[in-house]
Enzyme design. Structure first.
Site, PDB file in Angstrom:
ATOM      1  N   ARG A   1      58.999  69.314-147.133  1.00 17.01           N
ATOM      2  CA  ARG A   1      58.176  68.007-146.509  1.00 17.01           C
ATOM      3  C   ARG A   1      57.555  67.532-147.990  1.00 17.01           C
ATOM      4  O   ARG A   1      56.525  68.056-148.642  1.00 17.01           O
ATOM      5  CB  ARG A   1      57.024  68.443-145.610  1.00 17.01           C
ATOM      6  CG  ARG A   1      57.709  68.504-144.252  1.00 17.01           C
ATOM      7  CD  ARG A   1      56.628  68.861-143.078  1.00 17.01           C
ATOM      8  NE  ARG A   1      57.103  69.665-141.990  1.00 17.01           N
ATOM      9  CZ  ARG A   1      57.605  69.087-140.853  1.00 17.01           C
ATOM     10  NH1 ARG A   1      57.374  67.724-140.684  1.00 17.01           N
ATOM     11  NH2 ARG A   1      57.887  69.975-139.983  1.00 17.01           N
TER      12      ARG A   1
ATOM     13  N   SER B   1      57.190  73.735-118.728  1.00 20.51           N
ATOM     14  CA  SER B   1      57.408  72.647-119.825  1.00 20.51           C
ATOM     15  C   SER B   1      58.638  72.392-120.236  1.00 20.51           C
ATOM     16  O   SER B   1      59.605  72.946-120.486  1.00 20.51           O
ATOM     17  CB  SER B   1      56.847  73.446-121.089  1.00 20.51           C
ATOM     18  OG  SER B   1      56.554  72.795-122.235  1.00 20.51           O
TER      19      SER B   1
ATOM     20  N   SER C   1      59.141  61.039-128.694  1.00 19.41           N
ATOM     21  CA  SER C   1      59.141  60.160-129.920  1.00 19.41           C
ATOM     22  C   SER C   1      60.050  60.241-130.823  1.00 19.41           C
ATOM     23  O   SER C   1      60.574  59.644-131.810  1.00 19.41           O
ATOM     24  CB  SER C   1      57.686  60.406-130.358  1.00 19.41           C
ATOM     25  OG  SER C   1      57.847  61.686-131.171  1.00 19.41           O
TER      26      SER C   1
ATOM     27  N   HIS D   1      53.162  58.059-126.951  1.00 14.94           N
ATOM     28  CA  HIS D   1      53.930  57.040-127.529  1.00 14.94           C
ATOM     29  C   HIS D   1      54.263  55.981-126.554  1.00 14.94           C
ATOM     30  O   HIS D   1      55.019  55.284-126.728  1.00 14.94           O
ATOM     31  CB  HIS D   1      55.243  57.871-128.135  1.00 14.94           C
ATOM     32  CG  HIS D   1      55.235  58.479-129.241  1.00 14.94           C
ATOM     33  ND1 HIS D   1      55.012  57.944-130.636  1.00 14.94           N
ATOM     34  CD2 HIS D   1      54.817  59.988-129.155  1.00 14.94           C
ATOM     35  CE1 HIS D   1      54.852  59.167-131.385  1.00 14.94           C
ATOM     36  NE2 HIS D   1      54.640  60.341-130.679  1.00 14.94           N
TER      37      HIS D   1
ATOM     38  N   THR E   1      46.743  58.711-126.966  1.00 13.05           N
ATOM     39  CA  THR E   1      46.181  59.019-128.413  1.00 13.05           C
ATOM     40  C   THR E   1      45.401  57.509-128.836  1.00 13.05           C
ATOM     41  O   THR E   1      45.829  56.616-128.123  1.00 13.05           O
ATOM     42  CB  THR E   1      47.421  59.202-129.584  1.00 13.05           C
ATOM     43  OG1 THR E   1      46.725  59.347-130.939  1.00 13.05           O
ATOM     44  CG2 THR E   1      48.152  58.044-129.605  1.00 13.05           C
TER      45      THR E   1
ATOM     46  N   LYS F   1      47.784  55.725-132.319  1.00 11.17           N
ATOM     47  CA  LYS F   1      49.201  55.053-132.670  1.00 11.17           C
ATOM     48  C   LYS F   1      49.138  53.753-132.243  1.00 11.17           C
ATOM     49  O   LYS F   1      48.679  52.693-133.348  1.00 11.17           O
ATOM     50  CB  LYS F   1      50.061  55.908-132.067  1.00 11.17           C
ATOM     51  CG  LYS F   1      50.453  57.506-132.638  1.00 11.17           C
ATOM     52  CD  LYS F   1      51.469  58.321-131.958  1.00 11.17           C
ATOM     53  CE  LYS F   1      51.119  59.619-132.220  1.00 11.17           C
ATOM     54  NZ  LYS F   1      51.425  60.165-133.554  1.00 11.17           N
TER      55      LYS F   1
ATOM     56  N   THR G   1      33.019  71.219-131.953  1.00 14.50           N
ATOM     57  CA  THR G   1      33.512  70.557-133.386  1.00 14.50           C
ATOM     58  C   THR G   1      32.515  69.067-133.243  1.00 14.50           C
ATOM     59  O   THR G   1      32.305  68.587-132.010  1.00 14.50           O
ATOM     60  CB  THR G   1      34.909  70.273-133.157  1.00 14.50           C
ATOM     61  OG1 THR G   1      35.485  69.677-134.392  1.00 14.50           O
ATOM     62  CG2 THR G   1      35.484  69.203-131.933  1.00 14.50           C
ATOM     63  N   THR G   2      32.349  68.717-134.520  1.00 17.73           N
ATOM     64  CA  THR G   2      31.450  67.598-134.566  1.00 17.73           C
ATOM     65  C   THR G   2      32.330  66.321-133.941  1.00 17.73           C
ATOM     66  O   THR G   2      33.546  66.100-134.091  1.00 17.73           O
ATOM     67  CB  THR G   2      31.441  67.222-136.128  1.00 17.73           C
ATOM     68  OG1 THR G   2      30.614  68.370-136.654  1.00 17.73           O
ATOM     69  CG2 THR G   2      30.852  65.927-136.530  1.00 17.73           C
TER      70      THR G   2
ATOM     71  N   THR H   1      61.183  69.478-136.934  1.00 17.55           N
ATOM     72  CA  THR H   1      60.758  68.379-135.757  1.00 17.55           C
ATOM     73  C   THR H   1      61.848  68.259-135.039  1.00 17.55           C
ATOM     74  O   THR H   1      61.483  67.683-133.650  1.00 17.55           O
ATOM     75  CB  THR H   1      60.363  67.159-136.827  1.00 17.55           C
ATOM     76  OG1 THR H   1      59.358  67.634-137.830  1.00 17.55           O
ATOM     77  CG2 THR H   1      59.754  66.340-135.996  1.00 17.55           C
TER      78      THR H   1
HETATM   79  N1  PLP Z   1      51.831  64.273-128.478  1.00 12.31           N
HETATM   80  C1  PLP Z   1      53.004  63.535-129.121  1.00 12.31           C
HETATM   81  C2  PLP Z   1      54.128  63.368-128.011  1.00 12.31           C
HETATM   82  C3  PLP Z   1      53.015  63.500-130.470  1.00 12.31           C
HETATM   83  O1  PLP Z   1      54.069  62.831-130.886  1.00 12.31           O
HETATM   84  C4  PLP Z   1      51.889  63.589-131.131  1.00 12.31           C
HETATM   85  C5  PLP Z   1      51.925  63.316-132.712  1.00 12.31           C
HETATM   86  O2  PLP Z   1      51.340  62.818-133.384  1.00 12.31           O
HETATM   87  C6  PLP Z   1      50.525  63.970-130.441  1.00 12.31           C
HETATM   88  C7  PLP Z   1      50.608  64.256-129.150  1.00 12.31           C
HETATM   89  C8  PLP Z   1      49.551  64.189-131.302  1.00 12.31           C
HETATM   90  O3  PLP Z   1      48.713  62.787-131.397  1.00 12.31           O
HETATM   91  P1  PLP Z   1      47.396  62.461-132.536  1.00 12.31           P
HETATM   92  O4  PLP Z   1      47.949  62.137-133.688  1.00 12.31           O
HETATM   93  O5  PLP Z   1      46.394  61.713-131.856  1.00 12.31           O
HETATM   94  O6  PLP Z   1      46.855  64.173-132.701  1.00 12.31           O
END
Ligand code: PLP
Length: 395
Positions: free
Chosen positions: A20, A135, A185, A213, A241, A244, A273-274, A360
């Site tokens: 990467r 899952s 994604s 996403h 999230t 994004k 965690t903070t 990925t």
């Molecule tokens: N879930 C999915 C499907 C994602 O693609 C990602 C990618 O970044 C995350 C969770 C994690 O999100 P964050 O970037 O807020 O940690």
């Protein structure tokens, strides 16, 4: 320290075309998706085609103003964990807004959606000792990691395959919990959410969805695919999230008050965690409010994505057949070629699109994943397709 294992790891990744590269770029405030790339020999103006700042909210004046105000008002950091001095008024306000977005009683902020997925799933196993996670096979690394880390029994069902899910639900002993995403994604496809909810109800399963996403991007107020389909009350826990479509940083879950209260009381990755800086929370709060009210951003986003897809189809450039969302994965199918195409696009055409290789995505399905935003102009789309045609021919 013996460096040999480190060297071997890097050598192997490089020889397999899976190493990467972390491109050094600088976004230009007010000029998104334009950016500057700091290459090995020169600096170059580029157009960013692979950012997850899907609506450009990371540059929106409303968001920046909110962050400036919070910075001047409260300083840089949160100053503690959520439980010990780190819950600011901005955290509280943001959680209220997120609960409204998802039409749930409560929301809980984490430092990222990755952390939220991992530690919520771990917490669920602590709260429900006989939980069994079912899952989807295409689930994100954070969901996989959370399930693994929880130590609970897990059953993988074939991606989006309802027959397989039902077969597996029939045979669960314990409390089933179906874990899935709305928008996947990497392929840009969507799960059959209604069917999943119906099956979960039939077999008494808990439902956990990752809408990372989709939040901000779908539904009348950006509440995600569940909102678009009128299913917000059919899923127990929603994960999203702030990094994004909302353009800032952080993650969260939303659900019933008692559920969220128990999770926040045991989830180690939330407690120890903070907490997120109030400045970040202020930006995210402004962004969520703004995105909820501005449906035209979502419309423009979809419009630009469909224009790009149409142009690619016109020139027979292969996009993933299941891609029905804003994500445009151009299939390459070879890791070395994928990296080469990405390099040439960047160096010669000023187009930045990171190659997506194993792990990925599955080997043989390597791709260039384009993410058009409302700020990518028609001229940028034309330039991208022209460049892509050229590099695909030449390499
Ligand atoms: N879930 C999915 C499907 C994602 O693609 C990602 C990618 O970044 C995350 C969770 C994690 O999100 P964050 O970037 O807020 O940690």
């Amino acid at each position: 320290m013996n460096k040999e294992p480190f060297q071997k790891t890097i050598d192997r990744l490089k020889s397999e075309g899976k190493y990467r590269v972390f491109n050094d770029i600088l976004r230009e405030r007010g000029g998104y998706p334009n950016a500057i790339w700091y290459g090995p020999y020169n600096i170059k103006n580029i157009v960013n085609w692979c950012s997850n700042d899907y609506l450009g909210m990371g540059q929106n004046k409303v968001v920046l103003d909110a962050m400036h105000t919070a910075l001047d008002q409260t300083g840089a950091g949160a100053g503690g964990t959520r439980n010990i001095a780190g819950t600011s008024h901005y955290h509280v306000a943001l959680e209220i807004e997120l609960s409204k977005l998802h039409k749930k009683e409560t929301a809980l902020l984490y430092t990222s959606a990755y952390v939220a997925n991992e530690w919520t799933l771990v917490a669920l196993k602590q709260i429900i000792p006989d939980i069994v996670f079912l899952s989807d096979s295409a689930n994100h690394a954070s969901l996989i990691q959370g399930i693994r880390h929880s130590g609970a029994d897990k059953i993988i069902w074939t991606h989006n395959d309802m027959e397989d899910l039902e077969d597996k639900l029939k045979n669960v002993s314990g409390t089933p919990c179906v874990v899935f995403e709305s928008v996947y994604s990497m392929d840009g496809d969507v799960s059959p959410m209604l069917d999943i909810c119906n099956l979960a109800e039939k077999y008494g399963a808990i439902t956990y969805i990752d809408e990372v996403h989709a939040v901000g991007l779908y539904g009348e107020h950006g509440g995600g695919k569940l909102q678009e389909l009128g299913l917000q009350d059919r899923v127990d826990i929603v994960n999203g999230t702030l990094g994004k479509a909302f353009g800032v940083q952080g993650g969260y879950i939303a659900g019933e008050a008692i559920v969220i209260d128990a999770i926040r009381s045991v989830a180690s990755g939330f407690i120890f965690t903070t907490s997120t800086s109030p400045v970040i929370c202020a930006g995210a709060l402004a962004s969520v409010k703004y995105v909820m009210d501005h449906n035209e951003l979502r419309e423009q986003h979809q419009l630009q994505a469909s224009k790009l897809k149409r142009k690619l189809a016109h020139y027979n450039i292969e996009v993933h057949p299941d891609a029905s969302t804003h994500i445009v994965p151009v299939m390459i199918g070879d890791p070395v070629r994928c990296k080469k195409l990405s390099d040439v696009l960047l160096e010669e055409h000023g187009i930045y699109c990171q190659p997506i290789n194993y792990p990925t995505v599955a080997e043989g399905t390597e791709r260039l994943r384009f993410a058009p935003t409302p700020l990518h102009t028609d001229a940028m789309i034309s330039q991208l397709v022209d460049s892509l045609r050229k590099v695909l021919n030449e390499h």
